[in-house]
Design a protein around this motif. Structure first.
Motif, PDB file in Angstrom:
ATOM      1  N   THR A  71      77.485  19.786  94.370  1.00 38.56           N
ATOM      2  CA  THR A  71      77.481  18.380  94.106  1.00 38.56           C
ATOM      3  C   THR A  71      76.514  18.446  93.254  1.00 38.56           C
ATOM      4  N   ASP A  75      79.592  17.544  88.267  1.00 41.20           N
ATOM      5  CA  ASP A  75      80.658  17.888  87.403  1.00 41.20           C
ATOM      6  C   ASP A  75      80.267  19.383  87.476  1.00 41.20           C
ATOM      7  N   ILE A 175      83.638  18.435  94.384  1.00 34.13           N
ATOM      8  CA  ILE A 175      83.611  17.867  93.511  1.00 34.13           C
ATOM      9  C   ILE A 175      85.171  17.137  92.431  1.00 34.13           C
ATOM     10  N   LYS A 178      87.979  12.500  95.270  1.00 35.87           N
ATOM     11  CA  LYS A 178      87.714  10.959  94.927  1.00 35.87           C
ATOM     12  C   LYS A 178      86.642  11.133  95.797  1.00 35.87           C
ATOM     13  N   HIS A 179      85.244  10.197  95.537  1.00 37.42           N
ATOM     14  CA  HIS A 179      84.087   9.585  96.194  1.00 37.42           C
ATOM     15  C   HIS A 179      84.748   9.506  97.117  1.00 37.42           C
ATOM     16  N   LYS A 180      85.561   8.104  97.609  1.00 34.35           N
ATOM     17  CA  LYS A 180      85.543   8.128  99.113  1.00 34.35           C
ATOM     18  C   LYS A 180      85.693   8.914  99.979  1.00 34.35           C
ATOM     19  N   GLN A 183      82.864  11.211  99.858  1.00 38.71           N
ATOM     20  CA  GLN A 183      81.323  11.173 100.704  1.00 38.71           C
ATOM     21  C   GLN A 183      80.976  11.436 102.502  1.00 38.71           C
TER      22      GLN A 183
END
Length: 428
Positions: A71, A75, A175, A178-180, A183
């Motif tokens: 991660t 990318d 990866i 979605k980031h949320k 996380q």
């Protein structure tokens, strides 16, 4: 790590061998054999506790390190570029190791130096043969079994490769999320890695005492007779390992501009720990720390390449296996054809990939290889007495190979802007 940690390890090594020779019935013989063998497990207690503590924490450490390393790449393109380079590199170095092992074995012919009286005294190696038969499988079955399905069984079998593949799947998936959504898991694995490194930090305080206990126990049991009788075989394997080490130094000098003596000074602590514990897994945290702090390897590469290398990049083990196999063919008068030599090479490369990074695993793998080329498995009993000594040597080369791979990948993927010019001492 405390300052002069390497010196404490050396003191533990030297004192362990010295006390072991004093207590060994085959060396000075100050005490009876039964008493010496009864004392040995107690002396090795701290060392065995050290190894078990590392085994206890190695799976969460490997998984969290690989996931964070993947991660951190940011990318999938960078990750793909790293993967496409590291796989052929590992295969290439393993092939080089096998070629070196064959060369020194055919050049020195250690199997011809053993007397026929030693052959008559060989006990049957029934247990090793059964282990080899149980572990033998076809290539398609091996590929299918790479898919992580039963984590509980993998942990029982010590199959770290299973968890490496699982961690790769999880890292790639995170990866692409979605980031949320990703996380919370990323924070969890970061916390898991910090927890694992805390346990490792506590465990490493035992390292000098563990080194003393392990080497003392080994020396008591092995003694001088076994080493002297197998000296030429030991010398052949060690010479091959030194040649492989020189190959690594050449690779490092070409790719990073670091001379061999400078490289040795940077990685000596890792090599000493690997030599003392005979376990790539036990040294993995120290390898990652050395790669990042001394060799300036980015965490995104070190946390991916080194755990992966500890599982699949077993160059020293591959070299040892081919040396031992050819030694036994010479000993028993088994002539190998070109096709059999080719199959021996392919089998050795395949068997060394995914081998558990724990002491003694080379013997079981060797038994599988011997069955494939028609060598009596009973011959393993001859090399069993000195296997631990050579295990220590080949593990040292294995971890050096992992550090070399991380530096090569840094120059190819992680730091293209400095790839064209050598690193200076001030940059280290």
């Amino acid at each position: 790590m405390e300052k002069m940690f390497w010196l404490k390890v050396i003191v533990g090594m030297v004192s362990g061998v010295a006390v072991g020779l004093l207590l060994s019935p085959d060396a000075l013989g100050l005490i009876e054999k039964d008493l010496a063998y009864a004392i040995a497990p107690w002396i090795a207690l701290v060392g065995n506790v050290f190894l078990e503590l590392i085994k206890m924490i190695v799976i969460p450490l490997v998984m969290s390190s690989i996931i964070i390393g993947i991660t951190s790449a940011g990318d999938t393109e960078t990750l793909k570029e790293l993967g496409l380079r590291i796989a052929p590199y590992f295969i290439f170095t393993t092939v080089v190791a096998v070629a070196i092992g064959m060369s020194v074995s055919f050049l020195l012919q250690p199997g011809l130096s053993v007397s026929t009286e030693v052959l008559r005294s060989l006990p049957p190696a029934v247990e090793v043969s059964k282990s080899a038969e149980a572990t033998f499988t076809t290539l398609p079955d091996m590929i299918v079994k790479l898919i992580p399905v039963n984590s509980a069984q993998a942990e029982l079998d010590g199959n770290i490769l299973f968890f490496v593949i699982l961690a790769v799947f999880m890292g790639v998936a995170l990866i692409n999320m979605k980031h949320k959504d990703a996380q919370p898991l990323l924070q969890l694995f970061a916390s898991l890695q910090a927890f694992a490194m805390t346990i490792v930090g506590w465990t490493m305080k035992l390292a000098p005492y563990a080194v003393f206990g392990l080497l003392c126990s080994i020396t008591i049991k092995v003694g001088l007779d076994a080493i002297v009788s197998m000296f030429f075989y030991i010398a052949t394997v060690v010479l091959g390992l030194l040649a492989l080490l020189c190959f690594y130094f050449i690779v490092i000098y070409v790719t990073a501009g670091i001379p061999p003596w400078r490289m040795l000074s940077l990685v000596k602590e890792v090599q000493l720990m690997a030599f003392s514990t005979s376990s790539s897994a036990a040294v993995m945290p120290l390898s990652i720390e050395t790669a990042e702090n001394k060799l300036k390897v980015p965490p995104s590469i070190s946390k991916f390449v080194i755990p992966l290398g500890a599982t699949v990049n077993m160059d020293g083990t591959a070299l040892y296996q081919v040396c031992a196999a050819i030694f036994l063919t010479q000993l028993f008068g088994v002539d190998l054809s070109i096709n059999e030599l080719l199959m021996l090479s392919i089998t050795t490369v395949g068997a060394s990939i995914g081998a558990p990074s724990t002491p003694g695993v080379g013997i079981v793998i060797l038994a599988t290889i011997l069955q494939n080329i028609g060598v009596p498995v009973e011959g393993i009993a001859l090399i069993l007495g000195v296997d631990r000594i050579l295990d220590m040597c080949r593990t040292t080369i294995n971890v050096t190979g992992d550090l070399t791979a991380s530096m090569v990948m840094t120059r190819l993927v992680g730091q293209r802007e400095v790839a064209s010019k050598p690193l200076e001492d001030g940059q280290l």
